[in-house]
Design an enzyme around this catalytic site. Sequence first.
Site, PDB file in Angstrom:
ATOM      1  CG  ASP A  82      59.597  47.650  49.719  1.00  0.00           C
ATOM      2  OD1 ASP A  82      59.398  48.001  50.890  1.00  0.00           O
ATOM      3  OD2 ASP A  82      58.797  47.862  48.792  1.00  0.00           O
ATOM      4  CG  ASP A  99      58.294  46.962  55.456  1.00  0.00           C
ATOM      5  OD1 ASP A  99      57.750  47.490  56.442  1.00  0.00           O
ATOM      6  OD2 ASP A  99      58.220  47.439  54.313  1.00  0.00           O
ATOM      7  CG  ASP A 146      62.043  48.629  55.120  1.00  0.00           C
ATOM      8  OD1 ASP A 146      61.547  48.799  56.247  1.00  0.00           O
ATOM      9  OD2 ASP A 146      61.366  48.426  54.107  1.00  0.00           O
TER      10      ASP A 146
END
Length: 775
Positions: A518, A322, A522
């Site tokens: 995080d 990410d 996600d």
Amino acid sequence: MNYFAAAGPVRRSAAAVSARLEPSLLAVTAAALTAGGVAWAVGAGSLADLLWGLGTVSAIVPAVGWVVAALRRGRAGVDLIAVLALGGTLAVHEYLAGALIALMLATGRTLEAAAGRRASHDVRALVERAPRTARRLTDAGARTVPLAEVEVGDLLVVGPGEVVPVDGRVESAIAVLDESVLTGEALHIERPRDEAVRSGVVNAGGAFNLRATATEQDSAYAEIVRLARQAGAASAPVVRLADRYAAWFLPLSLAVAGLAWLLSGSAVRAVAVLVVATPCPLLLAAPVAIVSGLSRASRLGVVIRGGGALENLGRARTVLLDKTGTLTGGRPRVLDVAAAPGWKPAQVLRLAASVDQYSPHVLAHAIVDAARERGLELPVVADVTEDPGRGASGTVDGHRASIGRIDTAGAAPSWARGVDNRALLDGAAVAWLTVDGHVAGAVLLRDPIRSDAPRTLRHLRTAGIERIMMLTGDRAEPAHEVAAVLGLDGVRAELGPAHKVAAVRAERDRAVTVMVGDGVNDAPALAAADVGVAMGARGSTASSEAADIVLTTDRVDRLADAVAIAERARRIAVQSALGGMLMSLAAMAAAAAGLLPPAAGALLQEGIDVAVILNALRALRVDQAARPALTPAAEALIHRFAAEHDDLQDVLEAVRAAADRLSDSPGPKALAAVEETHRLLTERLLPHEYAEEHQLYPALAPTLGGPETTATMSRAHTEIERLSRRIATHLHLAHARGGLDAGQLDDLRSCLYGLHTVLRLHFSQEEESYFSLAP
């Protein structure tokens, strides 16, 4: 938690029995072998045989129990070979060989148990040090209460040396904390009033007050303890591979023993084959290596749920990341401050931060933090109002100031159009400052790339990762810019949670895939990956619960460390299992040929088993090549110069602003801006570069491999000094001629813009290559 409370006593009881049985068995078998040796030496052969036989029998009983336990778990354990060998030595009256096998079995079991205790010490310590009570402050004073009774908003007191019981905020002037349990870093951290503190850290200073912001169950340390209790519980694929080895090793051993007996007619040869085929701790070397890897990772602030996750991480070839909070800091920072003609960047930032200090918006926090880092005094603001989505306004020093969004689509001055252009090119957000209805300046903000991200990606590739991609819900423009800077293999932007899951599954079809994130969004992608890694220091609880691995420190480079540890632990596990089995097979061939009697074979097998387990314990050692060891002096210098980089950001802004002034109106005001910039260069920047050259670089050279490793940075220092001298020459000529002439403008602008570019690149290189080495 109830499950662990119920299961904990059972596990502790079983562990206690095991801890007493193995040393006792070792003592009995060693005593029997020694006493029999003494009896044999004085000519009492019958007594020697009796003592050795008793030692053999003492080992058969627990060995049968271990075999039965393995069969109940659906495995034909290799301890079955030990039982057959012990029984065979008694049947053919090879009592000395039986006593040696008994000692070997006891030694291997004891060594393996000690290795397991050593390897899991860090995880066990993490669980055992969890606080049980807290001291709550009331009108009647401090009272100790069970931790489960602490509620959000309670005021607690944390004494020196105590563990912070729940997440909270500091209510005292300052708290000095040892966060090494969570982060793996030994440095003490100072947390001022109102700063957040995670549970589990240790108070390394005086007593301080803490305002609870979470209950026991919702605190960070409770989540880490839940994860740690799962570590090592699952059987890793490499351990199952060892079980598969045993599935064919056992019948092979029996076949070789039977063939040796059939061809030679000697039962002693068959017993000798079984003796050297007794790898009691041999195939336990694989789990020892895996648990050692879990332990090593936990010391760095990487909590891995179990051996399966560690083994999969060691086999991974694709990493998906990410962007926000993983590759970038997750918090916007001020990139630049632009000022309208007649204004200075410091004035713009001061007024913007003064109004924004009352706003809860994340961009407002970034502007206020930037002003405080630069030592700007923020005056009291009256009549503060905020329009959600537009910005905040207030009266400052008798003027009405607003910070936020404005419409610049109409007739905007050239400097404002330049700000819009730069925001588009840099993927930055813009907060415009207006004073009494006139645009006075702008603050550009961007979520910067983590300084440790480039080093992390290089180390991931070194550890065997072949494909690194970014999956993000952010816009395509900033995503592609980050990907270009970091050299990623691909980027997919503007993805929702479902699209991320689809992307993860597509990559899993190609290779073992790791997903790192995080945020709450996600969590589905982390669960869909072969290995999900959550940035747990500031990430969401949902992502941590969905992940196989949690980084408890806010450092993405720990991911590269974890991959290197996992790959090394898996390699050592396979090496230990295969190496030990090959040595056993060679000894079996020698025994079948009559070259190795049972007693000698027992001694040889003992040495093989001990060597293999010791080899597996290498997974506990630190690989210095992956992370250079800094001296305390070098580490202190890194922190000093990193702080100076933050302080010098206004100098970089002044260099660019002076160049912009020359482009807009090359008159006396522009010349004054250049003179002010030269003063900042002379008084602040150049002394910083000189100190780096003569203090930081010599301190780092031994760690990095010699002075040549810092040579390119030294060349940048030379270029910075050259451009600064060139600017000084232009100023000298301007003073001599009464102003800047047309022939100077182009070169002076080039010097300023070039200096700004070199400084930004140089600062980024130092932060990536040097400053990221320190905790």
